[in-house]
Design an enzyme around this catalytic site. Structure first.
Site, short mmCIF file in Angstrom:
data_model
loop_
_atom_site.label_atom_id
_atom_site.label_comp_id
_atom_site.label_asym_id
_atom_site.label_seq_id
_atom_site.Cartn_x
_atom_site.Cartn_y
_atom_site.Cartn_z
CB CYS A 82 37.45 75.20 22.29
SG CYS A 82 36.15 76.08 23.18
CB ILE A 136 33.33 80.39 20.54
CG1 ILE A 136 33.79 81.24 19.36
CG2 ILE A 136 31.82 80.16 20.50
CD1 ILE A 136 33.60 80.59 18.01
CG HIS A 172 37.43 77.99 18.43
ND1 HIS A 172 36.98 76.72 18.15
CD2 HIS A 172 36.77 78.39 19.56
CE1 HIS A 172 36.08 76.37 19.06
NE2 HIS A 172 35.95 77.36 19.92
CD GLU A 174 39.07 75.87 15.24
OE1 GLU A 174 37.98 75.72 15.80
OE2 GLU A 174 40.14 76.07 15.88
#
Length: 193
Positions: A82, A136, A172, A174
């Protein structure tokens, strides 16, 4: 093996948890001293999601931008997610200057809109398989240079790519339970060492 995680701002703790799950040691890089202290024994570096403008400003203020850029250009494997993708991009649409500018791609910040424009999907990622993707306010990779390999697309938009020692995602990884993309990066680091 030791992976550095840029810890100026953003989702650095989440990346550390994934590396811990994989049994890989990580160290937070918060300033130039941290980077210089650990640089010789780093196998790779993660640039997490967060606010790219803030991260770029802090990298400059702490005199980290040039040493990190030089390490990447010298072959240090790097994984940008990101905001980390934006930091690595050579060109950012509607922005005068890039940050690290090491990866041959053009990106558009916040292309998926504000926080409410966040979404989750699953798609095929080359070399990894079908993976979950959490977006996001993610950037879109508008175009890539000839040496950049596109690893994944969503709705005909590039969302993951690799150029030599640089791996990037608009999403993302993670924030899911799937550790395969981090394992892919660890394998890149092993190949370079």
């Amino acid at each position: 093996m030791k992976i550095g995680i840029l810890a100026l701002q953003g989702a650095f703790a989440e990346h550390a948890k994934v590396l811990d799950q994989l049994g890989v040691e990580s160290v937070e890089i918060r300033n130039l001293d941290d980077f210089q202290k650990h640089q010789s024994d780093l196998s790779g570096l993660i640039l997490p999601g967060g606010e790219s403008t803030t991260m770029g400003k802090l990298l400059r203020e702490q005199d980290m931008l040039i040493p990190i850029r030089e390490a990447i250009l010298s072959g240090l494997p790097v994984f940008g997610t990101c905001a980390g993708l934006i930091l690595l991009s050579k060109e950012i649409i509607s922005q005068d200057e890039s940050h690290l500018g090491t990866m041959d791609m053009v990106v558009e910040r916040n292309a998926y809109g504000r926080q409410l424009g966040s979404f989750y999907t699953e798609a095929e990622c080359k070399g990894v398989g079908q993976i979950p993707m959490t977006f996001i306010r993610g950037p879109i990779i508008s175009s890539v240079g000839v040496d950049v390999e596109i690893l994944a697309t969503v709705d005909n938009q590039i969302v993951a790519a690799q150029e030599k020692n640089m791996l990037v995602t608009s999403f993302h990884p993670e924030l899911t339970d799937d550790v395969r993309l981090h394992q892919y990066f660890i394998n890149m680091c092993k190949e370079k060492s």
